[in-house]
Motif scaffolding. Structure first.
Motif, PDB file in Angstrom:
ATOM      1  N   PRO A 154       0.839  -1.216   0.000  1.00  0.00           N
ATOM      2  CA  PRO A 154       0.000   0.000   0.000  1.00  0.00           C
ATOM      3  C   PRO A 154       0.865   1.254   0.000  1.00  0.00           C
ATOM      4  N   SER A 155       0.214   2.400  -0.206  1.00  0.00           N
ATOM      5  CA  SER A 155       0.907   3.687  -0.204  1.00  0.00           C
ATOM      6  C   SER A 155       0.256   4.605   0.829  1.00  0.00           C
ATOM      7  N   SER A 156       0.784   5.820   0.904  1.00  0.00           N
ATOM      8  CA  SER A 156       0.249   6.792   1.865  1.00  0.00           C
ATOM      9  C   SER A 156      -0.985   7.522   1.339  1.00  0.00           C
ATOM     10  N   GLY A 157      -1.429   7.188   0.141  1.00  0.00           N
ATOM     11  CA  GLY A 157      -2.544   7.905  -0.455  1.00  0.00           C
ATOM     12  C   GLY A 157      -3.887   7.614   0.169  1.00  0.00           C
ATOM     13  N   ALA A 158      -3.966   6.602   1.044  1.00  0.00           N
ATOM     14  CA  ALA A 158      -5.247   6.221   1.630  1.00  0.00           C
ATOM     15  C   ALA A 158      -5.479   6.880   2.986  1.00  0.00           C
ATOM     16  N   LEU A 159      -4.749   7.936   3.299  1.00  0.00           N
ATOM     17  CA  LEU A 159      -4.874   8.559   4.613  1.00  0.00           C
ATOM     18  C   LEU A 159      -6.297   9.029   4.883  1.00  0.00           C
ATOM     19  N   ASP A 160      -6.901   9.722   3.933  1.00  0.00           N
ATOM     20  CA  ASP A 160      -8.260  10.223   4.125  1.00  0.00           C
ATOM     21  C   ASP A 160      -9.241   9.076   4.316  1.00  0.00           C
ATOM     22  N   ASP A 161      -9.073   7.999   3.559  1.00  0.00           N
ATOM     23  CA  ASP A 161      -9.962   6.844   3.687  1.00  0.00           C
ATOM     24  C   ASP A 161      -9.809   6.174   5.051  1.00  0.00           C
ATOM     25  N   LEU A 162      -8.587   5.998   5.513  1.00  0.00           N
ATOM     26  CA  LEU A 162      -8.356   5.335   6.801  1.00  0.00           C
ATOM     27  C   LEU A 162      -8.902   6.177   7.949  1.00  0.00           C
ATOM     28  N   GLU A 163      -8.742   7.487   7.855  1.00  0.00           N
ATOM     29  CA  GLU A 163      -9.297   8.354   8.900  1.00  0.00           C
ATOM     30  C   GLU A 163     -10.815   8.225   8.962  1.00  0.00           C
ATOM     31  N   LYS A 164     -11.444   8.212   7.798  1.00  0.00           N
ATOM     32  CA  LYS A 164     -12.896   8.095   7.746  1.00  0.00           C
ATOM     33  C   LYS A 164     -13.357   6.739   8.280  1.00  0.00           C
ATOM     34  N   VAL A 165     -12.662   5.684   7.908  1.00  0.00           N
ATOM     35  CA  VAL A 165     -13.035   4.335   8.348  1.00  0.00           C
ATOM     36  C   VAL A 165     -12.875   4.195   9.860  1.00  0.00           C
ATOM     37  N   THR A 166     -11.787   4.693  10.413  1.00  0.00           N
ATOM     38  CA  THR A 166     -11.548   4.577  11.849  1.00  0.00           C
ATOM     39  C   THR A 166     -12.611   5.320  12.651  1.00  0.00           C
ATOM     40  N   LYS A 167     -12.928   6.525  12.261  1.00  0.00           N
ATOM     41  CA  LYS A 167     -13.966   7.280  12.963  1.00  0.00           C
ATOM     42  C   LYS A 167     -15.318   6.586  12.865  1.00  0.00           C
ATOM     43  N   GLN A 168     -15.621   6.044  11.692  1.00  0.00           N
ATOM     44  CA  GLN A 168     -16.895   5.374  11.509  1.00  0.00           C
ATOM     45  C   GLN A 168     -16.982   4.113  12.366  1.00  0.00           C
ATOM     46  N   ALA A 169     -15.885   3.363  12.475  1.00  0.00           N
ATOM     47  CA  ALA A 169     -15.884   2.146  13.282  1.00  0.00           C
ATOM     48  C   ALA A 169     -16.050   2.478  14.763  1.00  0.00           C
ATOM     49  N   TYR A 170     -15.354   3.491  15.254  1.00  0.00           N
ATOM     50  CA  TYR A 170     -15.509   3.885  16.654  1.00  0.00           C
ATOM     51  C   TYR A 170     -16.934   4.375  16.928  1.00  0.00           C
ATOM     52  N   THR A 171     -17.530   5.049  15.961  1.00  0.00           N
ATOM     53  CA  THR A 171     -18.908   5.503  16.134  1.00  0.00           C
ATOM     54  C   THR A 171     -19.853   4.319  16.253  1.00  0.00           C
ATOM     55  N   MET A 172     -19.656   3.304  15.414  1.00  0.00           N
ATOM     56  CA  MET A 172     -20.514   2.109  15.475  1.00  0.00           C
ATOM     57  C   MET A 172     -20.410   1.412  16.826  1.00  0.00           C
ATOM     58  N   VAL A 173     -19.177   1.317  17.346  1.00  0.00           N
ATOM     59  CA  VAL A 173     -18.958   0.534  18.564  1.00  0.00           C
ATOM     60  C   VAL A 173     -19.340   1.310  19.821  1.00  0.00           C
ATOM     61  N   SER A 174     -18.873   2.548  19.938  1.00  0.00           N
ATOM     62  CA  SER A 174     -19.030   3.274  21.204  1.00  0.00           C
ATOM     63  C   SER A 174     -20.245   4.191  21.252  1.00  0.00           C
ATOM     64  N   TYR A 175     -20.837   4.549  20.108  1.00  0.00           N
ATOM     65  CA  TYR A 175     -21.982   5.456  20.106  1.00  0.00           C
ATOM     66  C   TYR A 175     -23.296   4.735  19.817  1.00  0.00           C
ATOM     67  N   TYR A 176     -23.316   3.970  18.711  1.00  0.00           N
ATOM     68  CA  TYR A 176     -24.564   3.373  18.275  1.00  0.00           C
ATOM     69  C   TYR A 176     -24.826   1.990  18.861  1.00  0.00           C
ATOM     70  N   GLY A 177     -23.859   1.398  19.562  1.00  0.00           N
ATOM     71  CA  GLY A 177     -24.063   0.093  20.176  1.00  0.00           C
ATOM     72  C   GLY A 177     -24.308  -1.017  19.175  1.00  0.00           C
ATOM     73  N   LEU A 178     -23.577  -1.009  18.049  1.00  0.00           N
ATOM     74  CA  LEU A 178     -23.784  -1.998  16.994  1.00  0.00           C
ATOM     75  C   LEU A 178     -22.797  -3.152  17.057  1.00  0.00           C
ATOM     76  N   ASP A 179     -22.006  -3.233  18.140  1.00  0.00           N
ATOM     77  CA  ASP A 179     -21.056  -4.339  18.281  1.00  0.00           C
ATOM     78  C   ASP A 179     -21.655  -5.402  19.184  1.00  0.00           C
ATOM     79  N   GLU A 180     -21.526  -6.669  18.768  1.00  0.00           N
ATOM     80  CA  GLU A 180     -22.134  -7.772  19.532  1.00  0.00           C
ATOM     81  C   GLU A 180     -21.397  -8.035  20.827  1.00  0.00           C
ATOM     82  N   GLU A 181     -20.075  -7.858  20.856  1.00  0.00           N
ATOM     83  CA  GLU A 181     -19.304  -8.157  22.047  1.00  0.00           C
ATOM     84  C   GLU A 181     -19.578  -7.133  23.155  1.00  0.00           C
ATOM     85  N   ILE A 182     -19.585  -5.850  22.802  1.00  0.00           N
ATOM     86  CA  ILE A 182     -19.828  -4.807  23.804  1.00  0.00           C
ATOM     87  C   ILE A 182     -21.306  -4.672  24.110  1.00  0.00           C
TER      88      ILE A 182
END
Length: 659
Positions: free
Chosen positions: A535-563
């Motif tokens: 991979p290259s460094s060109g995916a920075l914007d995509d990775l930032e968006k994905v990480t924020k979205q995943a944390y939102t799913m887990v800690s805000y919306y309660g969409l994780d089965e384990e938690i």
């Protein structure tokens, strides 16, 4: 400006405003200038240029006394002597020693001698006239004179200092908008729109927002016809709070109220209450409400009220005399204090209602909260209609299509697009604004200006092409991803390439939709990994968006089965003031682990999908390298018909590869 016949106050203020000072812009400087010229002229005529010659005792004794030419001597202030010559002794040169002084002829001395002491001078003169007959001796007179020059030399510096301070204090003492007078610190800086004044904005200029406009129009009707409500026992609301994202029309709504209410309208920003001096904010609040009560019924509009209305919490515990807090306390008192507040309605606007103090939002102060949301498709059609009025449009401009192209746009965004389209058409020297100009303006507003001159190496361009092709292929085969309509590898703004989507106007998002969006965002990174082996460094914007979205799913919306269904979202904003997180270290580790597992799962899913459609990925990348932009029709020809109900055109949401 046309004034109502019975509105004498407004007419008087207009007449005063139209009166011009007699000497220039403000008149004050001219008075000082004329006074200065007068003093110079007075000094000149009071002390004209004289032909008096300074001499010594030897010349006086040998040339004047010995030849009997002196008529008289005047000793002035015991400092010097003025010598007047007998004109009859000058061989017919009569009137040579007569000077012109202003409007009359007066004798002037021919010579002047400085004396050290009167006694010594008299002794020398007596010895020089020993042989002169008593009746022909020189007459000596003594005078004490006060010269205008000496007086002015003392008074002029003090006069100039006094005039300077008068001028300075006069300038500082002037009131009005924007005045920083040292005498007006406690005065309100609100701009008053008088009753009957013609406004450039009315309710016809506000498109969409039907419910919000109806609420505000009812407030205007309260002031125009109060007896309709008071006869039933109802009370006029004291405060109306306009809440909404930036650009949704809060300030525009207030301007329309100022034009429609036909009552005095006071408008100011919340930041104008706070100054560097303690107590100024509270004083300005008192003065503002005092002025409003004097002109009741009236309306007060406070823009960005969160500047003074922030919640009083523990964070300000160490600031016992905080200026903002004292201003808020005074505002609370004026809104619902012990004194009457009849006939004054307060309008306020903010995009941060979560930080406002609860005491400010309770009923009895701000009785009504009007929420202005982003416009829907139908409302965007109305907003486009308003902003397209002043433009010269071509017949091919379709307002409905433009509304479809702009989901998620606010009224300010739409106004910006219309203005940019007009600028682009003018730059191209067109006589009318065409539909293509609006499309180009939308792309420029969303992604930035095209940078076709940016030099990119062939290797980097190949990486960008496969990156954007990865986004396109993954989003094309996932049905819960927004419709893809265009892919480009032309640099725009800070991005080297972009994939354009049309977001659906949905109110809720399911877990499967979240996962498909994460996979589509990871498509570019996975494509680079598959094609180039790294991979290259060109995916920075995509990775930032994905990480924020995943944390939102887990800690805000309660969409994780384990938690499980647990949310740590704080709608009140209180957690922002906490130094730690609202959960334990063990929970933090678990959240981080689940987010990592979620992204890893999406990564593997995306990799499997692209491996299955690797031929389409390579073909699309080569097509991008060939023509740089691939439209929706070419995507359908290459990838087949996409199974989705959303087949609209591009919009504000897009993925990009970072520069």
């Amino acid at each position: 400006m046309k004034q109502p016949k019975n509105n004498t106050g407004t007419q008087d203020s207009k007449d005063k405003k139209d009166q011009k000072p007699p000497f220039g812009a403000d008149g004050f400087n001219w008075y000082y200038f004329l006074l200065f010229i007068f003093l110079i002229v007075l000094t000149f005529f009071s002390n004209p240029i004289s032909t008096t010659r300074e001499i010594g005792w030897t010349f006086m004794q040998d040339s004047l006394i010995a030849q009997n030419r002196i008529q008289k001597i005047i000793v002035v202030n015991k400092e010097f002597a003025e010598i007047y010559i007998d004109n009859g002794q000058l061989n017919g040169q009569n009137n040579k020693d007569v000077g012109e002084r202003w409007f009359q002829s007066v004798p002037v001395p021919k010579y002047r001698i400085t004396i050290g002491s009167v006694d010594t001078f008299e002794e020398k003169l007596q010895r020089a006239q020993q042989d002169v007959e008593p009746g022909k001796k020189i007459e000596i007179q003594y005078q004490n004179r006060t010269s205008w020059v000496s007086i002015l030399s003392w008074l002029l510096p003090f006069g100039l200092i006094i005039l300077f301070w008068l001028y300075l204090l006069g300038r500082l003492g002037k009131g009005g908008k924007g005045s920083n007078s040292i005498f007006n610190f406690g005065k309100s800086t609100a701009v008053l729109t008088e009753k009957g004044a013609k406004s450039q904005v009315d309710f016809n200029d506000i498109a969409g927002l039907k419910e919000a406009k109806a609420e505000v129009m009812e407030v205007v009707d309260f002031l125009k016809n109060p007896e309709r409500y008071t006869k039933l026992g109802a009370k006029i609301p004291k405060g109306v709070l306009l809440v909404g994202p930036p650009g949704t029309g809060k300030t525009l709504m207030a301007k329309a109220v100022a034009g429609e209410a036909q009552v005095p309208f006071f408008s100011m920003s919340g930041s104008e209450f706070v100054e560097m001096f303690v107590g100024v904010g509270a004083s300005r609040v008192r003065d503002l409400f005092k002025r409003a009560k004097e002109k009741s019924p009236s309306i007060i509009f406070i823009d960005e009220i969160d500047a003074v209305g922030r919640s009083r919490g523990k964070i300000n515990a160490f600031q016992a005399n905080d200026e903002r807090e004292s201003t808020l306390n005074q505002l609370l008192t004026e809104l619902d204090g012990f004194g009457p507040n009849t006939g004054v309605i307060v309008l306020a606007a903010t995009n941060r209602p979560d930080v406002l103090d609860k005491a400010l939002l309770r009923p009895g102060r701000f009785d009504r909260h009007i929420y202005l949301e982003l416009p829907t498709k139908e409302e965007r059609i109305e907003i486009f209609g308003v902003h397209l009025r002043p433009l010269k449009l071509s017949k091919n401009v379709d307002v409905e299509v433009l509304a479809k192209l702009s989901p998620g746009f606010s009224g300010a965004d739409i106004a910006n697009i219309c203005n940019e389209a007009a600028l682009i058409a003018a730059r191209k020297k067109k006589s009318k604004v065409e539909h293509e100009d609006f499309l180009e303006a939308r792309d420029r507003v969303i992604g930035g200006l095209e940078r076709k001159s940016k030099i990119i190496s062939p290797k980097e361009k190949e990486i960008v092409a496969h990156h954007e092709a990865g986004h396109a292929v993954v989003s094309w085969y996932l049905k819960n991803v927004d419709a893809l309509v265009k892919v480009s590898i032309i640099p725009r703004g800070k991005s080297l390439g972009s994939a354009w989507y049309l977001p659906e106007e949905r109110q809720i998002v399911t877990k499967s939709q979240f996962m498909d969006q994460i996979c589509a965002s990871l498509g570019g990174r996975v494509a680079e990994d598959i094609i180039f082996g790294e991979p290259s460094s060109g995916a920075l914007d995509d990775l930032e968006k994905v990480t924020k979205q995943a944390y939102t799913m887990v800690s805000y919306y309660g969409l994780d089965e384990e938690i499980g269904p647990i949310s740590f979202y704080d709608s009140s904003g209180q957690n922002e003031r906490m130094l730690g997180k609202p959960y334990s270290e063990e929970m933090a580790k678990l959240i981080d682990k689940e987010v990592q597992n979620l992204i890893a799962t999406a990564y593997e899913r995306t990799k499997n999908l692209l491996s299955k459609h690797i031929d389409e990925l390579k073909k699309l990348a080569q097509l991008l390298l060939k023509q740089e932009v691939v439209e929706k029709e070419e995507l359908e020809a290459l990838l087949g018909k996409r199974e989705t109900n959303n087949t609209e055109a591009p919009s504000k949401a897009f993925d990009s590869i970072d520069n």
